[in-house]
Enzyme design. Structure first.
Site, PDB file in Angstrom:
ATOM      1  N   LYS A 253       0.866  -1.181   0.000  1.00  0.00           N
ATOM      2  CA  LYS A 253       0.000   0.000   0.000  1.00  0.00           C
ATOM      3  C   LYS A 253       0.901   1.228   0.000  1.00  0.00           C
ATOM      4  O   LYS A 253       2.070   1.161   0.419  1.00  0.00           O
ATOM      5  CB  LYS A 253      -0.891   0.005   1.246  1.00  0.00           C
ATOM      6  CG  LYS A 253      -2.152   0.842   1.105  1.00  0.00           C
ATOM      7  CD  LYS A 253      -3.245   0.084   0.393  1.00  0.00           C
ATOM      8  CE  LYS A 253      -4.565   0.843   0.424  1.00  0.00           C
ATOM      9  NZ  LYS A 253      -5.668   0.049  -0.135  1.00  0.00           N
TER      10      LYS A 253
ATOM     11  N   GLY B 195     -19.908   6.933  -0.926  1.00  0.00           N
ATOM     12  CA  GLY B 195     -18.864   7.340  -1.852  1.00  0.00           C
ATOM     13  C   GLY B 195     -18.685   6.334  -2.964  1.00  0.00           C
ATOM     14  O   GLY B 195     -19.641   5.753  -3.478  1.00  0.00           O
TER      15      GLY B 195
ATOM     16  N   GLY C 123     -19.967   2.706  -1.645  1.00  0.00           N
ATOM     17  CA  GLY C 123     -21.287   2.717  -1.025  1.00  0.00           C
ATOM     18  C   GLY C 123     -22.419   2.975  -1.999  1.00  0.00           C
ATOM     19  O   GLY C 123     -23.500   2.375  -1.890  1.00  0.00           O
TER      20      GLY C 123
END
Length: 354
Positions: free
Chosen positions: A77, A179, A182
């Site tokens: 990440k 967002g 969602g």
């Protein structure tokens, strides 16, 4: 923080370009299964320590997510420290891309909070190891599409486990965060016949819901949402949504959402179990996005990627069965399965191929 002892990461890289204001950290947790893959988060952290803590936690989570998704990819990440609304520029993203390229394929990047498909198109101008690009630039497009599809599949498996039917029809689902993920998840739920209650801190997201899905009931905040009469709680914003207080306030029977690192601390898993709340581990059900961008590495085919993301239903079902058989919370069962795969498949790398 003693990073080496506390995190167990293979590599942590600090990247800085003074001219563009770039300050980034790339964390590679494991390459046991293959090159690390994980998105780039662009976020205004309070300080450098907070940025480091986040990238360490997120990259570890990606290793487990990729392992459970059956991918031959490790976990990594990256975070860019700063306010994307003020700092993001072509030059900064290209500078970041050069740092990704400098790792020579040990790390593939993609979108995350604060970065978008268009940003990956820019990053890709400096590196071969950027995924999540636009279709116009040979990429897979918005990975939120299959992230939401995978969460929906995991939620269906949880519904089957809890109510003996793989459908949310007639159930009320509370979605925290409308967002990237969602909003797509809400659409799947409505199509399946569920009632959706939602909240978001963004007025733009709320306006989208009012315009596109007026049937969604909007509530003022997450505290109101979790205390509502809902059957399923779907955290789809930032991490840490489940803590001692929220678990006590929850009225839902199932927690299944798209956010990463939903448990504020490992003990929350046991608190959920003690309250009879079924939790589908976030990195299992939200793996649709990483499946999508991973498919891009070999030449993207949406139907192939969607078929694999649909498999999250079967993965979740198998995981919940295992957790029941072993008498442990699903989060612990998922960790055991992921660690087992990393160890068993990773060991094969010791077989010399010449």
């Amino acid at each position: 923080m003693d990073v080496f002892d506390a995190s167990g990461h293979e590599q942590v890289v600090f990247c800085q370009d003074r001219e563009t204001g770039l300050k980034a950290i790339i964390g590679i947790y494991s390459t046991a299964l293959g090159p690390a893959l994980g998105g780039t988060r662009f976020y205004p952290y309070e300080n450098e320590s907070a940025a480091l803590a986040d990238v360490l936690q997120l990259s570890r989570g990606m290793a487990y997510k990729n392992a459970m998704a059956g991918l031959d990819l490790g976990g990594g990440k990256a975070v860019i420290w700063g306010d994307p609304a003020k700092l993001k520029s072509e030059a900064l993203l290209r500078a970041y891309g050069r740092f990704v390229e400098s790792l020579h394929g040990r790390y593939y990047t993609a979108c995350d909070v604060g970065t978008y498909v268009q940003d990956m198109d820019v990053v890709a101008r400096e590196t071969r190891y950027a995924t999540g690009r636009s279709v116009e630039h040979g990429g897979a497009g918005d990975s939120s599409v299959l992230t939401a599809w995978g969460v929906f599949q995991g939620m269906r498996a949880a519904a089957e486990h809890t109510w003996a039917t793989p459908s949310l029809r007639g159930r009320t689902v509370g979605v925290s965060g409308l967002g990237k993920v969602g909003k797509y998840l809400a659409g799947h739920l409505l199509e399946d016949g569920a009632t959706v209650v939602a909240t978001d801190v963004s007025e733009a997201a709320l306006a989208w819901a009012r315009a596109n899905h007026p049937e969604i009931t909007l509530v003022p905040d997450t505290a109101t949402l979790i205390a509502s009469d809902i059957d399923v709680y779907a955290p789809c914003a930032l991490g840490g949504a489940l803590n001692d207080d929220t678990v006590q306030a929850l009225r839902a029977r199932v927690v299944s959402g798209g956010a990463n690192n939903q448990l504020a601390h490992p003990g929350v898993s046991k608190l959920l179990e003690d309250r009879g709340i079924l939790y589908t581990p976030d990195y299992v059900v939200n793996a649709g996005g990483v499946i999508q961008v991973a498919d891009e590495i070999q030449g993207f085919d949406f139907e192939r990627a969607k078929l694999r993301a649909t498999g999250i239903f079967e993965t979740t079902r198998r995981l919940l069965q295992l957790a029941g058989d072993e008498g442990v919370p699903p989060a612990i069962a998922a960790d055991r399965l992921a660690e087992r795969r990393m160890a068993e498949v990773g060991r094969l790398r010791s077989i010399y191929l010449g």
